[in-house]
Design an enzyme around this catalytic site. Structure first.
Site, mmCIF file in Angstrom:
data_model
loop_
_atom_site.group_PDB
_atom_site.id
_atom_site.type_symbol
_atom_site.label_atom_id
_atom_site.label_comp_id
_atom_site.label_asym_id
_atom_site.label_seq_id
_atom_site.Cartn_x
_atom_site.Cartn_y
_atom_site.Cartn_z
ATOM 1 N N ARG A 24 59.818 -64.775 26.236
ATOM 2 C CA ARG A 24 60.246 -64.493 24.860
ATOM 3 C C ARG A 24 61.386 -63.498 24.923
ATOM 4 O O ARG A 24 61.271 -62.445 25.551
ATOM 5 C CB ARG A 24 59.123 -63.906 24.009
ATOM 6 C CG ARG A 24 59.696 -63.246 22.742
ATOM 7 C CD ARG A 24 58.693 -62.802 21.743
ATOM 8 N NE ARG A 24 58.086 -63.949 21.097
ATOM 9 C CZ ARG A 24 57.481 -63.894 19.917
ATOM 10 N NH1 ARG A 24 57.421 -62.754 19.244
ATOM 11 N NH2 ARG A 24 56.943 -64.963 19.378
ATOM 12 N N HIS A 62 61.857 -71.896 18.577
ATOM 13 C CA HIS A 62 60.481 -71.411 18.756
ATOM 14 C C HIS A 62 59.567 -72.633 18.964
ATOM 15 O O HIS A 62 58.736 -72.959 18.108
ATOM 16 C CB HIS A 62 60.061 -70.604 17.528
ATOM 17 C CG HIS A 62 58.881 -69.708 17.752
ATOM 18 N ND1 HIS A 62 58.214 -69.619 18.964
ATOM 19 C CD2 HIS A 62 58.228 -68.855 16.912
ATOM 20 C CE1 HIS A 62 57.222 -68.759 18.850
ATOM 21 N NE2 HIS A 62 57.204 -68.277 17.616
ATOM 22 N N GLN A 89 55.622 -72.674 18.657
ATOM 23 C CA GLN A 89 55.198 -72.517 17.262
ATOM 24 C C GLN A 89 55.131 -73.882 16.564
ATOM 25 O O GLN A 89 54.251 -74.123 15.729
ATOM 26 C CB GLN A 89 56.191 -71.598 16.534
ATOM 27 C CG GLN A 89 55.895 -71.372 15.067
ATOM 28 C CD GLN A 89 54.757 -70.400 14.830
ATOM 29 O OE1 GLN A 89 54.741 -69.321 15.419
ATOM 30 N NE2 GLN A 89 53.806 -70.767 13.986
ATOM 31 N N ASP A 118 59.603 -67.791 6.360
ATOM 32 C CA ASP A 118 59.611 -66.880 7.512
ATOM 33 C C ASP A 118 60.289 -65.598 7.040
ATOM 34 O O ASP A 118 60.881 -65.556 5.950
ATOM 35 C CB ASP A 118 60.393 -67.544 8.665
ATOM 36 C CG ASP A 118 60.430 -66.699 9.937
ATOM 37 O OD1 ASP A 118 59.587 -65.786 10.091
ATOM 38 O OD2 ASP A 118 61.316 -66.939 10.779
ATOM 39 N N CYS A 121 54.895 -68.558 9.890
ATOM 40 C CA CYS A 121 54.636 -68.333 11.320
ATOM 41 C C CYS A 121 54.075 -66.936 11.578
ATOM 42 O O CYS A 121 53.437 -66.709 12.601
ATOM 43 C CB CYS A 121 55.905 -68.556 12.123
ATOM 44 S SG CYS A 121 57.296 -67.576 11.556
ATOM 45 N N ARG A 164 48.024 -71.473 17.465
ATOM 46 C CA ARG A 164 48.972 -71.105 18.539
ATOM 47 C C ARG A 164 48.267 -71.168 19.888
ATOM 48 O O ARG A 164 48.826 -71.624 20.879
ATOM 49 C CB ARG A 164 49.532 -69.695 18.326
ATOM 50 C CG ARG A 164 50.359 -69.478 17.054
ATOM 51 C CD ARG A 164 51.631 -70.314 17.039
ATOM 52 N NE ARG A 164 52.422 -70.179 18.239
ATOM 53 C CZ ARG A 164 53.172 -69.108 18.570
ATOM 54 N NH1 ARG A 164 53.255 -68.096 17.742
ATOM 55 N NH2 ARG A 164 53.876 -69.068 19.686
HETATM 56 N N1 NVA Z 1 62.333 -65.620 12.789
HETATM 57 C C1 NVA Z 1 61.334 -64.701 13.293
HETATM 58 C C2 NVA Z 1 60.174 -65.454 13.854
HETATM 59 C C3 NVA Z 1 59.032 -64.596 14.309
HETATM 60 C C4 NVA Z 1 57.883 -65.379 14.859
HETATM 61 C C5 NVA Z 1 61.951 -63.797 14.339
HETATM 62 O O1 NVA Z 1 62.662 -64.302 15.211
HETATM 63 O O2 NVA Z 1 61.766 -62.582 14.269
HETATM 64 N N1 CP Z 2 54.596 -66.428 15.107
HETATM 65 C C1 CP Z 2 54.825 -65.658 16.179
HETATM 66 O O1 CP Z 2 55.518 -66.041 17.127
HETATM 67 O O2 CP Z 2 54.231 -64.441 16.129
HETATM 68 P P1 CP Z 2 54.463 -63.242 17.150
HETATM 69 O O3 CP Z 2 55.872 -62.773 16.958
HETATM 70 O O4 CP Z 2 53.447 -62.208 16.766
HETATM 71 O O5 CP Z 2 54.261 -63.772 18.543
#
Ligand code: NVA
Ligand code: CP
Length: 337
Positions: free
Chosen positions: A108, A135, A138, A231, A272, A317
């Protein structure tokens, strides 16, 4: 006997075909049933899995960790301050070292190029746990949740309302098009998806029959929605964008009035997570102090409403990540989907 999945990475949704994605969703449902019945499924006994996190995470980290343990593997968390990656050591060199010790790598972080380079140089499966662009894990959880609720995917319409050019919007647009789910991206014009992504979605949609709609008109965008999805307005790494995003996106807040604009008898809500729906966080309190807002992308009323399935989605998840790891790393017989 090996399977079509064995040894493959999951870096972005287009890495798998429609049938392969559908297989992973159904395999996850099977693994979920095994877990609920306490039936062991340690398909990865003896394997070691590296979990690289340059950004923070609750769900993805927890899902990879618990899924790995349920599969009999050993997960090892390597946070951004724990390893040399990008500071004293290149991605290529890191990939070679990790690949010699671990059987699979989750990443990540910010750059899609990093996760692609890890896959290119590690010689083990690499799974994208979120980048600025995509993602993919997800997506499996989201479409499993939708299938659990509606009993099908084909013909449904998902309206994503909010920042139309972030990782979630990109992933939902492309995955919906691949799976034959109609996708509306409902966002101010300034936050529309990139043109090349729209073109890619339309290419898949021609094959699957999905309708793709990109619009700034909320009524038109949500009227056919079986699923309203939103989101955060400001993604990780963009923290200086709050003022601009709030100005652009306040009309796109998912509130009860917006939910009631759909013409469907029942529309579910998905997110999410994490979500800004109340004042129970430090950042939410700072936003209230600066902008006077108590909720952002979704109101507390919708978030706590009976059609809000975001916690079922969050649990999924784990089951879906388990499916990806077991399919790509396990020695399972999987007929060609
Ligand atoms: N768009 C958000 C998704 C988090 C799961 C981010 O990248 O922070
Ligand atoms: N939805 C998601 O990816 O959550 P986190 O950022 O907590 O992993």
């Amino acid at each position: 006997m090996t399977s079509i999945f064995q040894g493959r990475s999951f870096l972005k949704e287009i890495d798998f075909t429609k049938n392969e994605l559908l297989y992973l969703i159904d395999f996850a449902a099977h693994l979920k049933a095994l877990k609920q019945q306490n039936i062991p499924h340690n398909y990865l006994a003896g394997k070691n899995i590296a979990l690289l996190f340059e950004k923070t995470s609750t769900r993805t980290r927890s899902a990879f960790t618990t899924a790995a343990i349920d599969l009999g593997a050993h997960p090892e968390y390597l946070g951004k301050n724990d390893i040399q990656l990008g500071k004293k050591e290149s991605v290529e060199d890191t990939a070679k070292v990790l690949g010699s010790m671990f059987d699979g790598i989750e990443y990540r972080g910010f750059s899609q190029a990093t996760v692609e380079a890890l896959a290119a140089h590690s010689e083990v499966p690499v799974w994208n746990g979120l980048t600025d662009q995509w993602h993919p894990t997800q997506m499996l959880a989201d479409f499993l949740t939708i299938k659990e609720h509606f009993g099908k995917l084909t013909g449904l319409t998902l309206a994503y309302v909010g920042d139309g050019r972030n990782n979630m919007a990109n992933s939902l647009l492309i995955t919906g098009a691949i799976l034959g789910v109609n996708i509306s991206i409902v966002a101010p014009k300034k936050l529309f998806p990139a043109n090349d992504l729209i073109a890619l979605a339309e290419k898949y949609a021609e094959e699957t029959g999905a309708n793709i709609l990109i619009t700034d008109a909320i009524d038109q965008g949500v009227e056919q929605a079986d699923i309203i999805y939103t989101d955060v307005w400001v993604s990780m790494g963009e923290e200086d964008a709050y003022q601009e995003r709030i100005e652009l996106l306040l009309p796109y807040q998912v509130n009860q009035a917006l939910m009631e604009k759909t013409h469907k008898k029942e529309t579910i809500f998905l997110h999410c997570l994490p979500a800004f729906h109340d004042l129970e966080t430090k950042v939410a309190k700072e936003i209230q102090a600066t902008y006077g807002l108590t909720e952002l992308e979704v109101t507390d009323e919708v978030f706590r409403g009976k059609n809000a399935l975001q916690f079922q989605q969050a649990e999924n998840r784990m089951h879906t990540i388990k499916a990806v790891m077991a399919a790509t790393l396990g020695n399972l017989f999987i007929p060609h989907p």
